[in-house]
Design an enzyme around this catalytic site. Structure first.
Site, PDB file in Angstrom:
ATOM      1  N   HIS A   1     -10.118   1.462   1.666  1.00 37.03           N
ATOM      2  CA  HIS A   1      -9.534   2.684   2.235  1.00 37.03           C
ATOM      3  C   HIS A   1     -10.627   3.678   2.650  1.00 37.03           C
ATOM      4  O   HIS A   1     -10.480   4.397   3.630  1.00 37.03           O
ATOM      5  CB  HIS A   1      -8.612   3.394   1.234  1.00 37.03           C
ATOM      6  CG  HIS A   1      -7.199   2.916   1.219  1.00 37.03           C
ATOM      7  ND1 HIS A   1      -6.362   2.973   2.315  1.00 37.03           N
ATOM      8  CD2 HIS A   1      -6.453   2.385   0.228  1.00 37.03           C
ATOM      9  CE1 HIS A   1      -5.173   2.487   2.000  1.00 37.03           C
ATOM     10  NE2 HIS A   1      -5.196   2.124   0.737  1.00 37.03           N
TER      11      HIS A   1
ATOM     12  N   CYS B   1       0.846  -1.200   0.000  1.00 38.13           N
ATOM     13  CA  CYS B   1       0.000   0.000   0.000  1.00 38.13           C
ATOM     14  C   CYS B   1       0.882   1.250   0.000  1.00 38.13           C
ATOM     15  O   CYS B   1       1.911   1.287   0.683  1.00 38.13           O
ATOM     16  CB  CYS B   1      -0.892   0.005   1.239  1.00 38.13           C
ATOM     17  SG  CYS B   1      -2.001   1.429   1.327  1.00 38.13           S
TER      18      CYS B   1
ATOM     19  N   HIS C   1      -9.365  -2.949  -2.853  1.00 37.04           N
ATOM     20  CA  HIS C   1      -8.338  -2.348  -1.998  1.00 37.04           C
ATOM     21  C   HIS C   1      -8.634  -0.859  -1.781  1.00 37.04           C
ATOM     22  O   HIS C   1      -8.534  -0.352  -0.658  1.00 37.04           O
ATOM     23  CB  HIS C   1      -6.957  -2.525  -2.659  1.00 37.04           C
ATOM     24  CG  HIS C   1      -5.823  -1.904  -1.916  1.00 37.04           C
ATOM     25  ND1 HIS C   1      -4.863  -2.637  -1.266  1.00 37.04           N
ATOM     26  CD2 HIS C   1      -5.482  -0.601  -1.742  1.00 37.04           C
ATOM     27  CE1 HIS C   1      -3.987  -1.809  -0.695  1.00 37.04           C
ATOM     28  NE2 HIS C   1      -4.333  -0.566  -0.976  1.00 37.04           N
ATOM     29  N   GLU C   2      -9.036  -0.178  -2.869  1.00 38.97           N
ATOM     30  CA  GLU C   2      -9.289   1.272  -2.763  1.00 38.97           C
ATOM     31  C   GLU C   2     -10.564   1.567  -1.980  1.00 38.97           C
ATOM     32  O   GLU C   2     -10.591   2.460  -1.139  1.00 38.97           O
ATOM     33  CB  GLU C   2      -9.381   1.913  -4.154  1.00 38.97           C
ATOM     34  CG  GLU C   2      -8.145   1.759  -5.021  1.00 38.97           C
ATOM     35  CD  GLU C   2      -6.847   2.047  -4.289  1.00 38.97           C
ATOM     36  OE1 GLU C   2      -5.834   1.402  -4.603  1.00 38.97           O
ATOM     37  OE2 GLU C   2      -6.843   2.892  -3.377  1.00 38.97           O
TER      38      GLU C   2
HETATM   39  C1  LIG Z   1       1.707  -0.161  -3.076  1.00 37.89           C
HETATM   40  C2  LIG Z   1       2.201  -0.251  -4.530  1.00 37.89           C
HETATM   41  C3  LIG Z   1       3.241  -1.317  -4.640  1.00 37.89           C
HETATM   42  C4  LIG Z   1       2.762   1.090  -4.956  1.00 37.89           C
HETATM   43  C5  LIG Z   1       1.038  -0.650  -5.442  1.00 37.89           C
HETATM   44  N1  LIG Z   1       1.520  -0.591  -6.791  1.00 37.89           N
HETATM   45  C6  LIG Z   1       1.454  -1.603  -7.633  1.00 37.89           C
HETATM   46  O1  LIG Z   1       0.968  -2.681  -7.348  1.00 37.89           O
HETATM   47  N2  LIG Z   1       2.005  -1.274  -8.840  1.00 37.89           N
HETATM   48  C7  LIG Z   1       2.051  -2.037  -9.980  1.00 37.89           C
HETATM   49  C8  LIG Z   1       1.611  -3.356 -10.004  1.00 37.89           C
HETATM   50  C9  LIG Z   1       1.703  -4.035 -11.215  1.00 37.89           C
HETATM   51  F1  LIG Z   1       1.263  -5.302 -11.269  1.00 37.89           F
HETATM   52  C10 LIG Z   1       2.194  -3.416 -12.343  1.00 37.89           C
HETATM   53  C11 LIG Z   1       2.617  -2.095 -12.275  1.00 37.89           C
HETATM   54  F2  LIG Z   1       3.085  -1.505 -13.349  1.00 37.89           F
HETATM   55  C12 LIG Z   1       2.552  -1.399 -11.103  1.00 37.89           C
HETATM   56  C13 LIG Z   1      -0.140   0.300  -5.359  1.00 37.89           C
HETATM   57  O2  LIG Z   1      -0.110   1.329  -6.026  1.00 37.89           O
HETATM   58  N3  LIG Z   1      -1.224  -0.006  -4.575  1.00 37.89           N
HETATM   59  C14 LIG Z   1      -2.285   0.983  -4.526  1.00 37.89           C
HETATM   60  C15 LIG Z   1      -2.574   1.486  -3.144  1.00 37.89           C
HETATM   61  O3  LIG Z   1      -1.811   1.395  -2.194  1.00 37.89           O
HETATM   62  N4  LIG Z   1      -3.784   2.025  -3.045  1.00 37.89           N
HETATM   63  O4  LIG Z   1      -4.234   2.512  -1.874  1.00 37.89           O
HETATM   64  C16 LIG Z   1      -1.394  -1.246  -3.825  1.00 37.89           C
HETATM   65  C17 LIG Z   1      -2.003  -2.356  -4.716  1.00 37.89           C
HETATM   66  C18 LIG Z   1      -2.077  -3.662  -3.912  1.00 37.89           C
HETATM   67  C19 LIG Z   1      -3.264  -4.396  -4.437  1.00 37.89           C
HETATM   68  C20 LIG Z   1      -4.131  -3.411  -5.133  1.00 37.89           C
HETATM   69  C21 LIG Z   1      -3.463  -2.091  -5.135  1.00 37.89           C
HETATM   70 ZN   LIG Z   2      -3.553   1.276  -0.346  1.00 41.85          ZN
END
Ligand SMILES: CC(C)(C)[C@H](NC(=O)Nc1cc(F)cc(F)c1)C(=O)N(CC(=O)NO)CC1CCCC1
Ligand SMILES: [Zn+2]
Length: 183
Positions: free
Chosen positions: A157, A110, A153-154
């Site tokens: 939040h 996250c 996930h969003e």
């Molecule tokens: C926490 C983080 C690692 C930054 C995650 N990013 C992510 O999964 N990036 C990603 C994945 C891929 F498969 C390909 C690519 F190009 C980039 C993310 O943005 N989140 C969103 C967040 O924290 N929202 O509050 C966490 C993810 C975990 C499962 C769903 C969202």
């Molecule tokens: Zn998150």
């Protein structure tokens, strides 16, 4: 770039407020800025420049605003199965979800949680969501696999839930009956 609120900040544990229409200028800009953040973070050049982790979703409490708004931007290089999903969702609601559970094989992280927390995060493999866009138009979308995981996930939040709340601390890698794993 906006600074992301970190775990420990009470705003991440609050139930966010419904957004009223017509949107105020600041609410519209909030949504647009959240999507911009994701776009910039997924741009190799800019994410290096701003030292950002490539974000695929962002919820308003993560930028310190306790409102029911989230942005989702599934990364382009998906394995082509799921259609990419890009949306600024206002007042999103999961109207139905599959009994079939799913989890990311690598677990979840996250943007607001700096430490790695290992374990499967059991979610629904498919969800039907309803949300309004910035102009107030209603949308009803069915999502499955990775985009469905991101949206769950969003939306978590927005209700003060973080991904690790779902991890079985007794057995973090326990597998539910007929659970599927998404790479
Ligand atoms: C926490 C983080 C690692 C930054 C995650 N990013 C992510 O999964 N990036 C990603 C994945 C891929 F498969 C390909 C690519 F190009 C980039 C993310 O943005 N989140 C969103 C967040 O924290 N929202 O509050 C966490 C993810 C975990 C499962 C769903 C969202
Ligand atoms: Zn998150």
């Amino acid at each position: 770039m906006k600074d992301i609120t970190r775990d420990g900040n009470p705003v991440l544990r609050k139930q966010a407020e419904t957004v009223k229409f017509p949107l105020s200028k600041e609410d519209r800009e909030l949504g647009q800025n959240m999507m911009k953040y994701l776009e910039v973070s997924q741009d190799p050049e800019q994410c290096k420049k701003y030292h950002l982790r490539a974000g695929v979703g962002l919820a308003a409490p993560q930028v310190g605003v306790s409102k029911l708004m989230a942005a989702v931007l599934t990364p382009p290089e998906e394995d082509g199965k799921e259609s990419p999903f890009k949306a600024i969702m206002v007042n999103p609601v999961i109207v139905s979800n599959s009994v079939q559970p799913a989890a990311l094989t690598v677990g979840e992280g996250c943007l607001s949680v700096d430490k790695d927390i290992p374990g499967y995060v059991p979610r629904s493999d498919r969800v039907t969501i309803k949300y309004q866009d910035l102009d107030g138009n209603e949308h009803k979308v069915r999502l499955k696999h990775y985009p469905a995981i991101i949206v769950q996930h969003e939306i978590d939040h927005l209700h003060g839930t973080l991904f690790y709340d779902h991890i079985d601390t007794e057995n973090p890698f326990s597998q539910a009956e007929n659970e599927i794993f998404i790479d």
